[in-house]
Design a protein around this motif. Structure first.
Motif, PDB file in Angstrom:
ATOM      1  N   LEU A 260       8.312 -19.395 -26.519  1.00 50.83           N
ATOM      2  CA  LEU A 260       9.252 -18.318 -26.839  1.00 50.83           C
ATOM      3  C   LEU A 260       8.966 -17.768 -28.238  1.00 50.83           C
ATOM      4  N   ALA A 261       8.776 -18.670 -29.199  1.00 48.74           N
ATOM      5  CA  ALA A 261       8.510 -18.225 -30.574  1.00 48.74           C
ATOM      6  C   ALA A 261       7.218 -17.404 -30.631  1.00 48.74           C
ATOM      7  N   ILE A 262       6.186 -17.868 -29.932  1.00 53.38           N
ATOM      8  CA  ILE A 262       4.916 -17.131 -29.936  1.00 53.38           C
ATOM      9  C   ILE A 262       5.109 -15.738 -29.313  1.00 53.38           C
ATOM     10  N   THR A 263       5.861 -15.693 -28.213  1.00 48.37           N
ATOM     11  CA  THR A 263       6.103 -14.401 -27.545  1.00 48.37           C
ATOM     12  C   THR A 263       6.856 -13.455 -28.479  1.00 48.37           C
ATOM     13  N   CYS A 264       7.872 -13.983 -29.175  1.00 49.63           N
ATOM     14  CA  CYS A 264       8.638 -13.138 -30.103  1.00 49.63           C
ATOM     15  C   CYS A 264       7.744 -12.660 -31.252  1.00 49.63           C
ATOM     16  N   ARG A 265       6.741 -13.454 -31.601  1.00 51.94           N
ATOM     17  CA  ARG A 265       5.840 -13.057 -32.684  1.00 51.94           C
ATOM     18  C   ARG A 265       4.783 -12.064 -32.203  1.00 51.94           C
ATOM     19  N   VAL A 266       4.011 -12.466 -31.169  1.00 49.81           N
ATOM     20  CA  VAL A 266       2.815 -11.667 -30.838  1.00 49.81           C
ATOM     21  C   VAL A 266       3.138 -10.469 -29.943  1.00 49.81           C
ATOM     22  N   LEU A 267       4.321 -10.458 -29.331  1.00 54.13           N
ATOM     23  CA  LEU A 267       4.745  -9.264 -28.595  1.00 54.13           C
ATOM     24  C   LEU A 267       5.898  -8.582 -29.329  1.00 54.13           C
ATOM     25  N   GLY A 268       6.909  -9.372 -29.752  1.00 54.75           N
ATOM     26  CA  GLY A 268       8.084  -8.796 -30.416  1.00 54.75           C
ATOM     27  C   GLY A 268       7.756  -8.202 -31.776  1.00 54.75           C
ATOM     28  N   LEU A 269       7.297  -9.047 -32.702  1.00 51.01           N
ATOM     29  CA  LEU A 269       6.976  -8.532 -34.044  1.00 51.01           C
ATOM     30  C   LEU A 269       5.830  -7.522 -33.977  1.00 51.01           C
ATOM     31  N   ARG A 270       4.832  -7.801 -33.131  1.00 50.77           N
ATOM     32  CA  ARG A 270       3.676  -6.899 -33.052  1.00 50.77           C
ATOM     33  C   ARG A 270       4.092  -5.497 -32.618  1.00 50.77           C
ATOM     34  N   ASP A 271       4.962  -5.421 -31.582  1.00 50.59           N
ATOM     35  CA  ASP A 271       5.240  -4.111 -30.982  1.00 50.59           C
ATOM     36  C   ASP A 271       6.535  -3.476 -31.469  1.00 50.59           C
ATOM     37  N   LEU A 272       7.527  -4.284 -31.867  1.00 54.14           N
ATOM     38  CA  LEU A 272       8.794  -3.704 -32.334  1.00 54.14           C
ATOM     39  C   LEU A 272       8.825  -3.626 -33.859  1.00 54.14           C
ATOM     40  N   GLY A 273       8.181  -4.582 -34.539  1.00 47.55           N
ATOM     41  CA  GLY A 273       7.894  -4.428 -35.963  1.00 47.55           C
ATOM     42  C   GLY A 273       8.871  -4.887 -37.027  1.00 47.55           C
ATOM     43  N   PRO A 274       9.980  -5.626 -36.689  1.00 47.53           N
ATOM     44  CA  PRO A 274      10.934  -5.954 -37.764  1.00 47.53           C
ATOM     45  C   PRO A 274      10.509  -7.168 -38.601  1.00 47.53           C
ATOM     46  N   ALA A 275       9.407  -7.028 -39.349  1.00 50.48           N
ATOM     47  CA  ALA A 275       8.885  -8.132 -40.159  1.00 50.48           C
ATOM     48  C   ALA A 275       9.672  -8.261 -41.456  1.00 50.48           C
ATOM     49  N   ILE A 276       9.776  -9.492 -41.959  1.00 50.50           N
ATOM     50  CA  ILE A 276      10.430  -9.739 -43.244  1.00 50.50           C
ATOM     51  C   ILE A 276       9.420  -9.516 -44.365  1.00 50.50           C
ATOM     52  N   SER A 277       9.876  -9.081 -45.531  1.00 56.50           N
ATOM     53  CA  SER A 277       8.945  -8.915 -46.650  1.00 56.50           C
ATOM     54  C   SER A 277       8.683 -10.283 -47.273  1.00 56.50           C
ATOM     55  N   PRO A 278       7.444 -10.535 -47.743  1.00 57.71           N
ATOM     56  CA  PRO A 278       7.124 -11.834 -48.344  1.00 57.71           C
ATOM     57  C   PRO A 278       8.023 -12.156 -49.535  1.00 57.71           C
ATOM     58  N   THR A 279       8.431 -11.153 -50.287  1.00 61.43           N
ATOM     59  CA  THR A 279       9.310 -11.393 -51.437  1.00 61.43           C
ATOM     60  C   THR A 279      10.675 -11.884 -50.963  1.00 61.43           C
ATOM     61  N   ASN A 280      11.188 -11.310 -49.881  1.00 64.99           N
ATOM     62  CA  ASN A 280      12.456 -11.805 -49.348  1.00 64.99           C
ATOM     63  C   ASN A 280      12.311 -13.227 -48.821  1.00 64.99           C
ATOM     64  N   SER A 281      11.176 -13.526 -48.183  1.00 62.82           N
ATOM     65  CA  SER A 281      10.948 -14.914 -47.730  1.00 62.82           C
ATOM     66  C   SER A 281      11.002 -15.863 -48.912  1.00 62.82           C
ATOM     67  N   PHE A 282      10.391 -15.470 -50.024  1.00 62.24           N
ATOM     68  CA  PHE A 282      10.395 -16.297 -51.240  1.00 62.24           C
ATOM     69  C   PHE A 282      11.819 -16.502 -51.748  1.00 62.24           C
ATOM     70  N   ASN A 283      12.595 -15.420 -51.817  1.00 64.17           N
ATOM     71  CA  ASN A 283      13.978 -15.532 -52.309  1.00 64.17           C
ATOM     72  C   ASN A 283      14.805 -16.451 -51.406  1.00 64.17           C
ATOM     73  N   ILE A 284      14.597 -16.332 -50.107  1.00 67.11           N
ATOM     74  CA  ILE A 284      15.367 -17.147 -49.161  1.00 67.11           C
ATOM     75  C   ILE A 284      14.936 -18.612 -49.265  1.00 67.11           C
ATOM     76  N   LEU A 285      13.627 -18.842 -49.414  1.00 70.45           N
ATOM     77  CA  LEU A 285      13.132 -20.219 -49.606  1.00 70.45           C
ATOM     78  C   LEU A 285      13.771 -20.854 -50.837  1.00 70.45           C
ATOM     79  N   THR A 286      13.842 -20.101 -51.913  1.00 70.16           N
ATOM     80  CA  THR A 286      14.438 -20.623 -53.147  1.00 70.16           C
ATOM     81  C   THR A 286      15.905 -20.971 -52.901  1.00 70.16           C
ATOM     82  N   GLY A 287      16.615 -20.070 -52.221  1.00 70.17           N
ATOM     83  CA  GLY A 287      18.020 -20.336 -51.915  1.00 70.17           C
ATOM     84  C   GLY A 287      18.195 -21.576 -51.054  1.00 70.17           C
TER      85      GLY A 287
END
Ligand SMILES: *Cc1c(COP(=O)(O)O)cnc(C)c1O
Length: 426
Positions: A260-287
């Motif tokens: 399911l995760a792979i499908t959401c990544r390679v079909l969902g993120l690839r074709d629909l496009g709602p990717a997170i920005s790396p800077t936001n990932s960093f901020n969330i990791l810190t939190g």
């Protein structure tokens, strides 16, 4: 460091993260790049055909975001996670993987107002039809299931009502129907509740809230438990049938408990496009490194505020599962014994007008549309987040005109109470 012999607090800090292999940097670096150089032509071809795992383009994956994904998956006890631009995007990707036009899913009415809108309006334009049920009455969930039902969606602790859902009872209904149970675990976080321990199949998050915790970055995630049989009954063709955009690859056959995760990544993120920005990932990791400490204080403060409000003459009722008088106290003890969260509602005797007045009198509390910040927040749903709902929907969502929603922060509890007290007196 996905080794589960470590305690939750240790994993919140270390899971997914290691010193940067290129530089030795101890904190996870922000890989602020769109793309990644291939080793050679064969490597490039293998990556595109999913014969090898690796970075191609940040819309699909990014090294900073991968650390975030592994951390969220580990804390939830799932096999894999996909991070997204926000919580709604995670919901979109999950349903995109499960639903065909004309399909249905069952959701309970006691949800975040934004999810009610997403399901009632935008999802309908994809031909995905929601059937509403009542979280307080699990029979109504079973009754809403038809042979086109593809999933059940609930929240662990419901926004804004402060209710706790009987996850185990709903998971039993989902299992009997042969559909996955999706739990939005935004308000509980895995610190308070791990829905997979009670039979859920998929968890979604708005990382924007308590997971990130500081009100500065949008993000979302979906997590898979890895136990659902996507081939059974042929209900989920995107997972169980050959995919034309990957040379006929069958996702479930190839990727098993992370399909399911792979499908959401390679079909969902690839074709629909709602990717997170790396800077936001960093901020969330810190939190997330301080998730346990923050949730502990959030819950402690929320209980003190709820007890104060419960005894105040201007207050008609307080919906907080942490109060012994709450009808959800037993569910809270079962599903989130470490605390009932920090988002809850109360009703003002003065109705709609008193609600509007209260939010304009607070000084320390911020009047805004968010929850899960270090700061204490307040909103009057009937005039804001839930203003698109009809009076009947408002009532069913647990957000009447007199109702005020609080998200209690980690400030000094006496200061929060003093501010609420002066606003109530005015
Ligand atoms: C905020 C929220 C969402 C949506 O998340 P965004 O990050 O705002 O897109 C979904 N569910 C719950 C319970 C939320 O509080």
């Amino acid at each position: 460091m996905s080794d589960n012999k470590y305690g939750f607090d240790t994993l919140a800090i270390h899971a997914g993260a290691q010193p940067d292999p290129a530089t030795g940097a101890r904190a996870t670096p922000i890989y602020q790049t769109t793309s990644y150089v291939f080793d050679d032509a064969q490597h490039a071809a293998d990556l595109f055909a999913l014969r090898a795992f690796g970075n191609i383009y940040t819309r699909i994956m990014n090294p900073t975001t991968s650390v975030l994904e592994e951390k969220v998956a580990t804390l939830e006890g799932g096999t894999a996670a996909v991070a997204t631009s926000c919580g709604h995007a995670a919901q979109l990707l999950v349903f995109h993987a499960l639903m065909q036009p004309g399909d249905e899913f069952v959701a309970v009415r006691q949800l975040y107002g934004g999810s009610i809108n997403q399901f009632n309006h935008s999802f309908k334009s994809f031909g995905w039809n929601v059937a509403w049920a009542d979280a307080e009455n699990t029979d109504s969930i079973a009754a809403a299931i038809t042979d086109r039902t593809k999933a059940i969606f609930i929240e662990s602790i419901a926004n804004p009502g402060g209710r706790v859902t009987d996850i185990e009872a709903v998971a039993a209904i989902a299992e009997k129907a042969g559909v996955p149970l999706i739990v939005d675990n935004t308000l509980a976080t895995p610190y308070l509740c791990r829905p997979f321990d009670y039979g859920a199949d998929i968890v979604t998050h708005s990382l924007t809230k308590f997971m990130a915790g500081h009100g500065n970055s949008m993000g979302g995630a979906l997590v898979e438990a890895g136990k659902f049989d996507w081939a059974k009954g042929g209900k989920y063709p995107m997972l169980s049938e050959p995919n034309a955009s990957y040379n006929g690859m069958v996702m479930y056959e190839t990727f098993g408990n992370i399909a399911l995760a792979i499908t959401c990544r390679v079909l969902g993120l690839r074709d629909l496009g709602p990717a997170i920005s790396p800077t936001n990932s960093f901020n969330i990791l810190t939190g997330m490194e301080t998730l346990s400490l923050r949730m502990e204080r959030h819950c402690e403060n929320a209980l003190k505020v709820a007890e104060f409000l419960d005894g105040h003459e201007a207050v008609e009722y307080v919906n907080y599962a942490g109060l012994k008088s709450s009808p959800h106290y037993d569910l809270h003890q079962k599903y989130c014994p470490r605390g009932a969260g920090a988002v809850f509602t109360f009703g003002l005797k003065g109705g709609f007008e008193a609600g509007v007045k209260f939010v304009s009198q607070v000084q320390l509390l911020s009047h805004l549309a968010n929850v899960g910040d270090t700061r204490s927040l307040v909103i009057h749903p009937a005039s804001t987040t839930h203003s698109q709902l009809t009076a009947d929907e408002l009532k069913k969502a647990g957000a009447g005109p007199e109702l005020v929603r609080l998200s209690i922060g980690i400030e000094t509890a006496d200061d929060i109470i003093a501010d609420i007290k002066q606003a109530l007196e005015k």
